[in-house]
Motif scaffolding. Sequence first.
Motif, PDB file in Angstrom:
ATOM      1  N   ILE A 172       6.013  -1.825 -12.729  1.00  0.00           N
ATOM      2  CA  ILE A 172       5.184  -1.456 -11.259  1.00  0.00           C
ATOM      3  C   ILE A 172       3.931  -0.890 -11.798  1.00  0.00           C
ATOM      4  O   ILE A 172       3.689   0.019 -12.601  1.00  0.00           O
ATOM      5  CB  ILE A 172       6.047  -0.405 -10.784  1.00  0.00           C
ATOM      6  CG1 ILE A 172       7.403  -0.733 -10.285  1.00  0.00           C
ATOM      7  CG2 ILE A 172       5.299  -0.111  -9.222  1.00  0.00           C
ATOM      8  CD1 ILE A 172       8.411   0.256 -10.319  1.00  0.00           C
ATOM      9  N   HIS A 173       2.768  -1.673 -11.155  1.00  0.00           N
ATOM     10  CA  HIS A 173       1.578  -1.453 -11.544  1.00  0.00           C
ATOM     11  C   HIS A 173       0.731  -0.668 -10.000  1.00  0.00           C
ATOM     12  O   HIS A 173       1.047  -1.177  -9.093  1.00  0.00           O
ATOM     13  CB  HIS A 173       0.582  -2.492 -11.866  1.00  0.00           C
ATOM     14  CG  HIS A 173       1.142  -3.292 -13.121  1.00  0.00           C
ATOM     15  ND1 HIS A 173       1.296  -2.783 -14.266  1.00  0.00           N
ATOM     16  CD2 HIS A 173       2.044  -4.341 -13.060  1.00  0.00           C
ATOM     17  CE1 HIS A 173       2.085  -3.755 -15.070  1.00  0.00           C
ATOM     18  NE2 HIS A 173       2.438  -4.572 -14.286  1.00  0.00           N
ATOM     19  N   ALA A 174      -0.092   0.387 -10.392  1.00  0.00           N
ATOM     20  CA  ALA A 174      -0.646   0.836  -9.213  1.00  0.00           C
ATOM     21  C   ALA A 174      -2.305   0.706  -9.611  1.00  0.00           C
ATOM     22  O   ALA A 174      -2.795   0.982 -10.586  1.00  0.00           O
ATOM     23  CB  ALA A 174      -0.579   2.408  -9.293  1.00  0.00           C
ATOM     24  N   LEU A 175      -2.630  -0.005  -8.388  1.00  0.00           N
ATOM     25  CA  LEU A 175      -4.251  -0.185  -8.369  1.00  0.00           C
ATOM     26  C   LEU A 175      -5.002   0.586  -7.435  1.00  0.00           C
ATOM     27  O   LEU A 175      -4.345   1.095  -6.283  1.00  0.00           O
ATOM     28  CB  LEU A 175      -4.486  -1.513  -8.022  1.00  0.00           C
ATOM     29  CG  LEU A 175      -3.505  -2.730  -8.737  1.00  0.00           C
ATOM     30  CD1 LEU A 175      -3.887  -4.188  -8.159  1.00  0.00           C
ATOM     31  CD2 LEU A 175      -3.710  -2.611 -10.210  1.00  0.00           C
ATOM     32  N   VAL A 194       0.870  -1.214  -0.169  1.00  0.00           N
ATOM     33  CA  VAL A 194       0.038  -0.065   0.059  1.00  0.00           C
ATOM     34  C   VAL A 194       0.847   1.325  -0.016  1.00  0.00           C
ATOM     35  O   VAL A 194       1.909   1.261   0.841  1.00  0.00           O
ATOM     36  CB  VAL A 194      -0.940   0.083   1.104  1.00  0.00           C
ATOM     37  CG1 VAL A 194      -1.832   1.421   1.213  1.00  0.00           C
ATOM     38  CG2 VAL A 194      -1.891  -1.347   1.245  1.00  0.00           C
ATOM     39  N   GLN A 195       0.563   2.261  -0.684  1.00  0.00           N
ATOM     40  CA  GLN A 195       1.358   3.654  -0.942  1.00  0.00           C
ATOM     41  C   GLN A 195       0.461   4.525  -1.311  1.00  0.00           C
ATOM     42  O   GLN A 195      -0.242   4.733  -2.305  1.00  0.00           O
ATOM     43  CB  GLN A 195       2.405   3.495  -1.891  1.00  0.00           C
ATOM     44  CG  GLN A 195       3.249   4.625  -2.129  1.00  0.00           C
ATOM     45  CD  GLN A 195       3.829   4.912  -0.588  1.00  0.00           C
ATOM     46  OE1 GLN A 195       4.671   4.008  -0.462  1.00  0.00           O
ATOM     47  NE2 GLN A 195       3.841   6.035  -0.082  1.00  0.00           N
ATOM     48  N   ASP A 196       0.046   5.404  -0.195  1.00  0.00           N
ATOM     49  CA  ASP A 196      -0.909   6.240  -0.189  1.00  0.00           C
ATOM     50  C   ASP A 196      -2.298   5.791  -0.471  1.00  0.00           C
ATOM     51  O   ASP A 196      -2.841   4.821   0.314  1.00  0.00           O
ATOM     52  CB  ASP A 196      -0.600   7.467  -1.208  1.00  0.00           C
ATOM     53  CG  ASP A 196       0.437   8.115  -0.833  1.00  0.00           C
ATOM     54  OD1 ASP A 196       0.989   8.467   0.399  1.00  0.00           O
ATOM     55  OD2 ASP A 196       1.509   8.482  -1.651  1.00  0.00           O
ATOM     56  N   ASN A 197      -3.130   6.224  -1.624  1.00  0.00           N
ATOM     57  CA  ASN A 197      -4.275   5.587  -1.791  1.00  0.00           C
ATOM     58  C   ASN A 197      -4.290   4.405  -2.965  1.00  0.00           C
ATOM     59  O   ASN A 197      -5.172   4.313  -3.870  1.00  0.00           O
ATOM     60  CB  ASN A 197      -5.354   6.607  -2.467  1.00  0.00           C
ATOM     61  CG  ASN A 197      -5.580   7.642  -1.353  1.00  0.00           C
ATOM     62  OD1 ASN A 197      -5.886   7.301  -0.290  1.00  0.00           O
ATOM     63  ND2 ASN A 197      -5.701   8.921  -1.451  1.00  0.00           N
ATOM     64  N   ALA A 198      -2.898   3.803  -3.308  1.00  0.00           N
ATOM     65  CA  ALA A 198      -2.921   3.089  -4.407  1.00  0.00           C
ATOM     66  C   ALA A 198      -2.002   1.754  -3.803  1.00  0.00           C
ATOM     67  O   ALA A 198      -1.684   1.594  -2.710  1.00  0.00           O
ATOM     68  CB  ALA A 198      -1.646   3.539  -5.490  1.00  0.00           C
ATOM     69  N   VAL A 199      -2.502   0.552  -4.449  1.00  0.00           N
ATOM     70  CA  VAL A 199      -1.744  -0.465  -4.251  1.00  0.00           C
ATOM     71  C   VAL A 199      -0.754  -0.589  -5.439  1.00  0.00           C
ATOM     72  O   VAL A 199      -1.258  -0.901  -6.400  1.00  0.00           O
ATOM     73  CB  VAL A 199      -2.810  -1.533  -4.134  1.00  0.00           C
ATOM     74  CG1 VAL A 199      -2.273  -3.146  -3.858  1.00  0.00           C
ATOM     75  CG2 VAL A 199      -3.831  -1.439  -2.954  1.00  0.00           C
ATOM     76  N   LEU A 200       0.532  -1.254  -4.821  1.00  0.00           N
ATOM     77  CA  LEU A 200       1.452  -1.519  -6.023  1.00  0.00           C
ATOM     78  C   LEU A 200       1.897  -2.802  -6.086  1.00  0.00           C
ATOM     79  O   LEU A 200       2.349  -3.462  -5.021  1.00  0.00           O
ATOM     80  CB  LEU A 200       2.827  -0.459  -5.525  1.00  0.00           C
ATOM     81  CG  LEU A 200       2.564   1.008  -5.580  1.00  0.00           C
ATOM     82  CD1 LEU A 200       3.974   1.679  -5.196  1.00  0.00           C
ATOM     83  CD2 LEU A 200       2.194   1.545  -6.702  1.00  0.00           C
ATOM     84  N   VAL A 201       2.132  -3.302  -7.373  1.00  0.00           N
ATOM     85  CA  VAL A 201       2.509  -4.520  -7.575  1.00  0.00           C
ATOM     86  C   VAL A 201       3.686  -4.682  -8.478  1.00  0.00           C
ATOM     87  O   VAL A 201       3.705  -3.766  -9.721  1.00  0.00           O
ATOM     88  CB  VAL A 201       1.614  -5.825  -8.035  1.00  0.00           C
ATOM     89  CG1 VAL A 201       0.580  -5.995  -6.705  1.00  0.00           C
ATOM     90  CG2 VAL A 201       0.725  -5.263  -8.912  1.00  0.00           C
ATOM     91  N   GLY A 202       4.587  -5.473  -8.432  1.00  0.00           N
ATOM     92  CA  GLY A 202       5.650  -5.511  -9.717  1.00  0.00           C
ATOM     93  C   GLY A 202       5.674  -6.680 -10.276  1.00  0.00           C
ATOM     94  O   GLY A 202       4.841  -7.618  -9.808  1.00  0.00           O
TER      95      GLY A 202
END
Length: 396
Positions: free
Chosen positions: A346-349, A332-340
């Motif tokens: 790197i994708h932000a959801l 979790v980063q701020d209001n996004a979920v990051l996956v590589g």
Amino acid sequence: MDNKYRLKAAAMLLAITASMSACSYIPWFGDDEEVEIELREPVELSEFVPEVRIEQNWQASLGGEAEKNFIQLKPHVFDDKIAFTQTGGKVSVHELASGRVIVSGNVAGLISAGVGGNAQYLVVGTHDGVVAAINSNDGTEAWSTNVASEVVAIAHTNDDLAVLRTNDNRILGLSINTGEKLWTVTETPPALTLRGASVPVVRDGVIYAGMDNGKVIAISTQSGNVVWEARVSVPSGRSELERLVDVDGQIAIDDNFVYAASFHGRVVAISRDNGRVRWARDLASISGVSIDDALVYVTDKDDNVWALEKETGVSSWKQDKFLYRQLSTPIVQDNAVLVGDYQGYIHALSKQDGRIIGRANLGKKPIQTSPMSTNTTAYIIDVSGRLASYSVISAN
């Protein structure tokens, strides 16, 4: 070739194939005598409307052979610094804000685990079973000791205990000041395990660790006594390959529960008080979980990304547009979920519904090590030894 050796060889094939950036994925195996592997083509990336920018602040590269040796080295954040290592033995301390190298040191041997430890001593382990502590102020080696087995994970801590996991299913507590062995906890390993191990988590005088036999155990930091053990998943199936239930991925902890996932198994919430399972979901994952105040995030074996309610395990959303792209643990980063993924993307959801809202590229190498995050920044590592700092910024 006897049956036990054949199974171990198959597990190494899993590690080799999963680490490759080729278009393949291993969702299942055959029986003990004939191991069959079904290769599945990763989906192509879909178009989306950008809502955020994943902006790189800095990057640093230590190089090394992490991809070749199928290990996942992790950074250690402390104070306003971040420490990182590479398989060749170099340990470096960087400024969090700029990435500038402040201190560097070296450890003899092929590094297999780290960086762990506290703000004063940076602890790493080697394939040969050597554990070493580097002084974070000047890069000198404070001590080293041999624990007789390959070290596969080292915990981050704020106290005087170095906690490490070896490849023979042992958890060891060492004095972080001297390297003296204080206690050992041993769990019986299954006949076949995956390569790798979850990093033990130390909190409030208790160590929480995922094990190869499908359990999470809680250990007192003072005595080394097991406080409780909880079963994440029960082995099932005809072959040892089908019965793999390793808890090798990242575990997460809040004030009341431990959240963990197992290979060929479940995602569970376990009470920190007594080890009782609050809820369980039939989702198999090798990369583990992360959490925020309301949700548990997990990547399953087919690379669907799930958000589950922390209180009940009920699905909040599912993102299925990354099938077989070998995703990392979501963070979790701020209001996004990051996956590589396996191509270095790197994708932000969106945290609200899982839709894709941003994308960036670190390089061409897979992102397999679990990313880390602070309140404002994500730290992402690929298998070539590249570490990068990212911020998520609104695209508007």
